[in-house]
Design an enzyme around this catalytic site. Sequence first.
Site, PDB file in Angstrom:
ATOM      1  N   GLN A 104      18.156 -21.151   5.613  1.00  0.00           N
ATOM      2  CA  GLN A 104      18.638 -21.540   6.940  1.00  0.00           C
ATOM      3  C   GLN A 104      17.502 -21.956   7.850  1.00  0.00           C
ATOM      4  O   GLN A 104      17.665 -22.820   8.716  1.00  0.00           O
ATOM      5  CB  GLN A 104      19.405 -20.383   7.586  1.00  0.00           C
ATOM      6  CG  GLN A 104      20.807 -20.203   7.063  1.00  0.00           C
ATOM      7  CD  GLN A 104      21.625 -21.476   7.160  1.00  0.00           C
ATOM      8  OE1 GLN A 104      21.932 -21.955   8.229  1.00  0.00           O
ATOM      9  NE2 GLN A 104      21.972 -22.035   6.011  1.00  0.00           N
TER      10      GLN A 104
ATOM     11  N   HIS B  26      16.619 -25.728   8.196  1.00  0.00           N
ATOM     12  CA  HIS B  26      17.534 -26.680   8.827  1.00  0.00           C
ATOM     13  C   HIS B  26      16.877 -27.411   9.987  1.00  0.00           C
ATOM     14  O   HIS B  26      17.067 -28.613  10.157  1.00  0.00           O
ATOM     15  CB  HIS B  26      18.796 -25.966   9.318  1.00  0.00           C
ATOM     16  CG  HIS B  26      19.930 -26.015   8.344  1.00  0.00           C
ATOM     17  ND1 HIS B  26      20.570 -27.173   8.005  1.00  0.00           N
ATOM     18  CD2 HIS B  26      20.533 -25.044   7.630  1.00  0.00           C
ATOM     19  CE1 HIS B  26      21.526 -26.923   7.129  1.00  0.00           C
ATOM     20  NE2 HIS B  26      21.522 -25.640   6.874  1.00  0.00           N
TER      21      HIS B  26
ATOM     22  N   GLU C  89      26.213 -16.813  12.565  1.00  0.00           N
ATOM     23  CA  GLU C  89      26.960 -17.871  11.888  1.00  0.00           C
ATOM     24  C   GLU C  89      27.170 -17.495  10.424  1.00  0.00           C
ATOM     25  O   GLU C  89      28.270 -17.594   9.895  1.00  0.00           O
ATOM     26  CB  GLU C  89      26.173 -19.180  11.987  1.00  0.00           C
ATOM     27  CG  GLU C  89      26.812 -20.348  11.247  1.00  0.00           C
ATOM     28  CD  GLU C  89      25.911 -21.562  11.187  1.00  0.00           C
ATOM     29  OE1 GLU C  89      26.420 -22.663  10.898  1.00  0.00           O
ATOM     30  OE2 GLU C  89      24.696 -21.430  11.401  1.00  0.00           O
ATOM     31  N   HIS C  90      26.096 -17.080   9.753  1.00  0.00           N
ATOM     32  CA  HIS C  90      26.160 -16.636   8.359  1.00  0.00           C
ATOM     33  C   HIS C  90      25.705 -15.181   8.303  1.00  0.00           C
ATOM     34  O   HIS C  90      24.620 -14.859   8.805  1.00  0.00           O
ATOM     35  CB  HIS C  90      25.246 -17.468   7.461  1.00  0.00           C
ATOM     36  CG  HIS C  90      25.515 -18.941   7.509  1.00  0.00           C
ATOM     37  ND1 HIS C  90      24.792 -19.802   8.312  1.00  0.00           N
ATOM     38  CD2 HIS C  90      26.418 -19.705   6.856  1.00  0.00           C
ATOM     39  CE1 HIS C  90      25.237 -21.029   8.146  1.00  0.00           C
ATOM     40  NE2 HIS C  90      26.233 -21.007   7.273  1.00  0.00           N
TER      41      HIS C  90
ATOM     42  N   ASP D   8      27.483 -23.215   1.732  1.00  0.00           N
ATOM     43  CA  ASP D   8      27.120 -24.487   2.350  1.00  0.00           C
ATOM     44  C   ASP D   8      27.624 -25.674   1.552  1.00  0.00           C
ATOM     45  O   ASP D   8      27.857 -26.749   2.109  1.00  0.00           O
ATOM     46  CB  ASP D   8      25.594 -24.587   2.468  1.00  0.00           C
ATOM     47  CG  ASP D   8      25.102 -24.159   3.851  1.00  0.00           C
ATOM     48  OD1 ASP D   8      25.946 -23.826   4.692  1.00  0.00           O
ATOM     49  OD2 ASP D   8      23.881 -24.147   4.064  1.00  0.00           O
TER      50      ASP D   8
ATOM     51  N   HIS E  50      66.019 -22.393  37.533  1.00  0.00           N
ATOM     52  CA  HIS E  50      65.895 -21.742  36.226  1.00  0.00           C
ATOM     53  C   HIS E  50      67.130 -20.858  35.973  1.00  0.00           C
ATOM     54  O   HIS E  50      67.695 -20.860  34.873  1.00  0.00           O
ATOM     55  CB  HIS E  50      64.631 -20.865  36.160  1.00  0.00           C
ATOM     56  CG  HIS E  50      63.378 -21.638  35.863  1.00  0.00           C
ATOM     57  ND1 HIS E  50      62.867 -22.582  36.706  1.00  0.00           N
ATOM     58  CD2 HIS E  50      62.528 -21.590  34.787  1.00  0.00           C
ATOM     59  CE1 HIS E  50      61.758 -23.090  36.195  1.00  0.00           C
ATOM     60  NE2 HIS E  50      61.531 -22.503  35.012  1.00  0.00           N
TER      61      HIS E  50
END
Length: 920
Positions: free
Chosen positions: A727, A730, A799-800, A833, A892
């Site tokens: 990661q 990235h 995230e992970h 991924d 109503h």
Amino acid sequence: MGAWWTPLFEAASGQEVLPNMLQAKRQKAETTKVASTRDSRQTREARREAKKDWAAAREVYGWGHLKTQLAALHLAELEEPKKARWLLQEALPGLEASLGLHKSTLKALRLLALLQPELIWLQKWKRSCEALLGPSHIDTIEAMWHLATHLHHAGAYQDAIELYASVACRCPHLQVSALLLQATVLQDAGSMGHAELLVRQAIRSLEADSHHEAAAAHQFLAEILLLQHAESALEAHSRRDRGSLPTEDLSLLLEAEQLFRGARDGSLDARLPRSTFGLTQTLLQLALFDRFDQRVAEAEALLREELKHQDLWTPDFFACQASLAFCLQLQGRDEEAQDLYGKVLPEYCRWADTRPKNWKVSALSLGASVVGAVSAAYNSACLDGDVTKLRWALEASQPDRRVSACIAQHLLHCLPAGGSEEERQRLQEEYQLAMKDAKLGEDEASFLVLWPQLPSVQRFPLPLDWSIRLIEDSKISAEKRAELYLRPKIDLATAKSRAEPIIAEVRQDGDAALARLAKRFDKAELSQDDLVIDVASAPWPKVEPKVAKSLDAAYENVRRFHAAQKKPTLCVETMPGVECRRIAVPIEAVGLYVPGGTAVLPSTAYMLAAPAKLAGCKEIVLATPPRADGSICPEVIYAAKRAGATKILKAGGAQAIAAMAFGTKSCPKVHKITGPGNQYVTAAKMMLQADDEAAVSIDMPAGPSEQLCIFDVTSDPSFVVADLLSQAEHGPDSQVVGVFVSPSGETQSYLSRLREEFEQQTSKLSRRDITKQALSKSFVIVVNSLDAAMSFSNGYGPEHLVVQTADPEAYLEKVVNAGSVFMGAFAPESCGDYASGTNHCLPTSGYARQFGGVSTDTYLKYVTVQKLTPAGLKRVGPHVEVIADVEELEAHRNAVTIRLAKIGRELSWLDKLAALCRFC
């Protein structure tokens, strides 16, 4: 830091060579070719003849005649700069009026731009060359090169980088020089990691026989490494920590040492002074920690030799003298050091006092005049305790708040021995003000003045430390823990301000704007008819068979998992005769964003398109940046076609998001946009979600990639490091976090193995420069229990989430906040991924607390349906009437009352019996 090579290039015809582009000589480079021959007899004769011709033409034809102006142009080529500028400024308007775009006009523009390098003349010269000669002509490239240099010195770094890149594309001979100059621009802008990447790329591109250029480039790389990895050394020095350097820092300093030595030995020139001086600084930095006496002695010998070659009374001479004094100080030869400081400091400080008043000193371009004086004064004060030296250094450093913050800080520590309370208070105010202006933390401020004598044009961006921090959970406060939950700060306000005009441009001009922006940002020449690919009619792209096979297998797993997410229609009878349903309806048109900046991402294409196709979306527009030749990566096209996309938009960044949100002539408007992207993509998504005209929704705010890995002593260190690095590579803004569960507290042996794995695996990565920047923002926290690990993980909301402990299932039931979880030693995050079947488009930046990842549901909207029988209305209607009365909404109530008046309010015995039977 200067770039110490001479970027020369030849045209295809081999007829012309650009001059030296060194920063200190940029204005003199062209004009000196006249000055160098001005005193020759032949030149004097030619100038006299040119003056006669010019005077005769003026007398016969008048100043405004073309022949007079051409004669003035000829004279300007031979005349001294000041007179030449006047002649050209007077003749140029007439030449333009008479000849328009002509070689004589270009010659006048060129001379004027070089003699008076202002932006207006450089731009005019460049535009004229492009119009008359074409974009790839040698004169056009020369104009672009000079304009890029001017923009660089003016601080327009992004524009300068783009121009250098454009030059390299048009003239392959210039590729290496352009890369090195782009690296210089990035270095001046403080982006050291990217500068290192470009220098390494340039070194790989050098010809085998270019020994001198290779030596200069290796020297440049060594200087970047020396700065980039100095922070931990400076921090240790500020604590007076004389222990060994961390392994990774030591290896990088040794690499810098090796590069400096190679640059000195490999040069065809007699000597590269910068390499000698840089080598001494590397040796001194090593000596600060491990007391390598032989290194100090070698540095001393090098400096003494260098002083023989230096011009007297120059900043470099003073810098060498001050560094030599510091060598003596490190060896305990305090009297000799103090004697040398006493000789050099007054002259050094006098030079600093007489520097040009208009010389703008910044945190990124401090010259030796200030830095050397400050460092010499500080080191000398450490020997004799003379606070007046620090007081002078504070005044000398005033042009730059960062340095004055340092000096004020050190004065505060010294003043108890010789200062008044009033002065202490003034210094405290100065220090706080400087810290606020410089936006520095206390530790950062203390680093700057402690670094021994740097080269005369050294830069001062605070370098990035790529070793992961180690934190013990038991020793941190609740406030510190809350800070650890925060991600690396991204300036979304700036991103939004830059995205806003792009969005407005696309909203107004549609396809024309997209074509312009593709040329500006992607260097791609696209016509308005070539912006969108119709996927159904496009042929299958040519990809390698093994790549196609893997993409097919990955897509099939993703398709199978997402197909299983489709739910049957929900139907509930809430009371007899009242039936409520929820039906799933696909969003008609959706936009998918697939990034394409630093990596090719076909996996994102099928991760987004497959669930959209399964949901039943009719229009699936996939946007991705084009390559420089205007094409799209074939693997991305293959994945998009395989997964069911209908159109591919050749656009990236904020312009792609705007095109899909508003629609253009060639790009359909969509109703929802999904997919990750950089800060400008994220900013555009968030802005357009709030735009009434766009009326578009988004999947989630997406930021840089992140991972949290929980591990214990049973975990394989190589697996742990491999997952974290997967990661970190990235992007420089990515963050990875390790949570080490160690109930016994025995951590050192395992963490040593972990450090070795980081060193070995990182050194082999091609994206090492990006990875180390991400690691500088990352950390490992040591906890003592499963509950503590999950408490931190749920607070962070990764995230992970990777769980590599002895019993990973024990952690799963405690997961509250996470985008996707990877259980066990053999479930690497990479599988998610690419090919296991789950989606890799996940919430980041802590948004896992309220968002889930992309799924089939992302592309569906749910419509509720209700159906009532007369008996059902009789049962629920009276309750509606009561609540409507409470809310005072008479219409109503009437909608129910009118119906009940027609069918009656009482249930028949058959309705009661039917309800009773169903109940039974």
